[in-house]
Design an enzyme around this catalytic site. Structure first.
Site, mmCIF file in Angstrom:
data_model
loop_
_atom_site.group_PDB
_atom_site.id
_atom_site.type_symbol
_atom_site.label_atom_id
_atom_site.label_comp_id
_atom_site.label_asym_id
_atom_site.label_seq_id
_atom_site.Cartn_x
_atom_site.Cartn_y
_atom_site.Cartn_z
ATOM 1 N N SER A 27 10.164 7.426 -11.391
ATOM 2 C CA SER A 27 9.927 6.257 -10.087
ATOM 3 C C SER A 27 11.469 5.821 -9.765
ATOM 4 C CB SER A 27 9.050 5.279 -10.369
ATOM 5 O OG SER A 27 9.517 4.605 -11.431
ATOM 6 N N ASN B 169 13.260 5.805 -17.321
ATOM 7 C CA ASN B 169 13.464 5.452 -15.882
ATOM 8 C C ASN B 169 14.986 5.217 -15.741
ATOM 9 O OD1 ASN B 169 11.322 4.956 -13.783
ATOM 10 N ND2 ASN B 169 10.521 4.530 -15.631
ATOM 11 N N ASN C 82 4.746 -2.248 -13.871
ATOM 12 C CA ASN C 82 5.400 -1.578 -15.065
ATOM 13 C C ASN C 82 6.010 -2.613 -15.604
ATOM 14 O OD1 ASN C 82 4.495 1.239 -15.032
ATOM 15 N ND2 ASN C 82 5.942 1.805 -13.302
ATOM 16 N N ALA D 174 0.873 -1.321 0.159
ATOM 17 C CA ALA D 174 -0.014 0.029 0.068
ATOM 18 C C ALA D 174 0.926 1.210 0.160
ATOM 19 C CB ALA D 174 -0.923 0.054 1.283
ATOM 20 N N GLY D 175 1.810 1.263 -0.807
ATOM 21 C CA GLY D 175 2.522 2.619 -1.356
ATOM 22 C C GLY D 175 1.832 3.544 -1.887
ATOM 23 N N ASN E 218 8.877 4.057 -20.108
ATOM 24 C CA ASN E 218 9.554 3.442 -18.902
ATOM 25 C C ASN E 218 10.800 2.974 -19.241
ATOM 26 O OD1 ASN E 218 7.713 4.389 -17.107
ATOM 27 N ND2 ASN E 218 6.531 2.460 -17.193
ATOM 28 N N LYS F 194 3.037 1.471 -22.683
ATOM 29 C CA LYS F 194 3.680 2.166 -21.757
ATOM 30 C C LYS F 194 5.133 2.058 -21.189
ATOM 31 C CE LYS F 194 3.142 3.595 -16.810
ATOM 32 N NZ LYS F 194 2.775 3.180 -15.598
ATOM 33 N N GLU G 245 14.003 -0.827 -10.130
ATOM 34 C CA GLU G 245 13.155 -1.791 -10.842
ATOM 35 C C GLU G 245 13.794 -1.894 -12.473
ATOM 36 O OE1 GLU G 245 8.512 -2.184 -11.671
ATOM 37 O OE2 GLU G 245 9.201 -0.216 -11.509
#
Length: 337
Positions: A284, A223, A112, A14-15, A219, A215, A296
């Site tokens: 992110s 990123n 992602n 639950a970030g 990314n 997407k 990530e």
């Protein structure tokens, strides 16, 4: 109106994104029991004061009370689990997620990059049921969660945990749901309706893999390049050499996607032009780098390279970026540790 079949809902991780969805579900007026699995100071704050969610441009926070724990074993079996974890965090969470499952539990995974279940019931690539070891070490996700439970989710939602228990959204956002089979099942329709009732903008896709690659074009480029340069997206697009590199990565991603039978409707030129409009956004991966967290890398960059090898598509720029950002992550974690 038919009541939702999902009476017990757990948001695992639950970030920023997961916490926002939990707050909206808990405040929707639905009779479902909403719980979250979180950790650290964020968990402590949620337990003591609930989740404080600031919508984009809102003058007041939405405050939602939810059951919160760091031990999934404390919760009963769930009808719906929504994961807010990043791809490289899933393997460690498998035992906890597995504790929440009963025979009919569905699992929505907001991810992602290329997900571990990608080839389950895939009719496009010629590689149906192929398992990617780098995304699912020892096959734990495939065996203990099961790709047949999963509903894919692509999220376009800017979100950040501003303080423990406090989440801020930077835009209205949009979530795309899709069954790996491409079918529009009663489950996915019920989940979409549940989220829409909670104020989440949702659409259902018959070709979720196309949405994943669309997407990932952004990314996979922004990123790692932002982490390597510490640059905001506007910084990257204003630098001719870096913006050229972004376009090269996007071209490689698009080529791999098409070799796997996916259709990415937007051209690289169109995507670059759209990227120029985004502004001074901190990705992110850059956020994680500055916070001393693991990056990530595999779902966003590593799998582009490995699937390029699988399909015979050359990915030299992505491979170079992969080597550099992997070393950066290693050194950053040494300093943080």
């Amino acid at each position: 109106m038919t009541s939702s079949p999902f009476k017990n809902i757990c948001i695992y991780g639950a970030g920023a994104l997961g916490g926002a969805i939990a707050a909206k579900l808990a405040s929707s007026g639905d009779q479902a029991k909403v719980s979250v699995v979180a950790r650290g100071a964020h968990l402590d704050a949620i337990r003591s004061g609930g989740i404080h969610l600031w919508e984009a441009e809102a003058s007041n926070a939405l405050v939602a009370q939810v059951t919160a724990t760091d031990d999934a074993g404390e919760l009963p079996p769930q009808d719906l689990v929504i994961t807010g974890l990043k791809g490289h965090q899933l393997a460690a969470a498998v035992p906890g997620i597995a504790k929440l499952l009963h025979a009919g539990t569905r699992v929505v995974m907001i991810l992602n990059g290329v997900p571990w279940w990608y080839f389950h019931r895939d009719r496009q690539s010629g590689h149906a049921e192929h398992q990617m070891e780098e995304l699912d070490v020892n096959g734990g996700l495939w065996r203990l969660i099961g790709p047949e439970r999963v509903i894919g989710c692509v999220a376009y939602q800017g979100a950040e945990v501003a303080n423990p228990g406090e989440i801020r959204l930077s835009n209205k956002g949009h979530f795309i749901l899709g069954e790996p089979s491409g079918e529009t099942t009663s489950d996915i329709e019920a989940i979409a309706a549940l989220l829409q009732k909670a104020g989440v903008t949702v659409s259902i896709s018959a070709r979720i893999r196309d949405d994943i690659w669309s997407k990932l074009m952004g990314n996979a480029a922004f990123n790692p390049i932002s982490a390597l340069t510490r640059g905001l997206m506007s910084d990257i697009m204003n630098d001719p050499a870096l913006s050229t590199m972004v376009g090269q990565v996007m071209s490689e991603v698009k080529a791999v996607a098409e070799a796997l039978g996916s259709h990415v409707p937007m051209s690289v030129e169109e995507r670059l032009e759209r990227s120029r409009q985004i502004g001074p956004v901190r990705t992110s991966m850059l956020q994680d780098l500055l916070a001393g967290k693991a990056l990530e890398i595999t779902p966003l960059v590593g799998v582009v390279v490995s699937l390029g090898k699988l399909t015979g598509v050359a990915t030299p720029v992505s491979a170079t970026i992969l080597a550099l950002v992997t070393q950066l992550d290693r050194k950053n974690l040494q300093v943080a540790g």
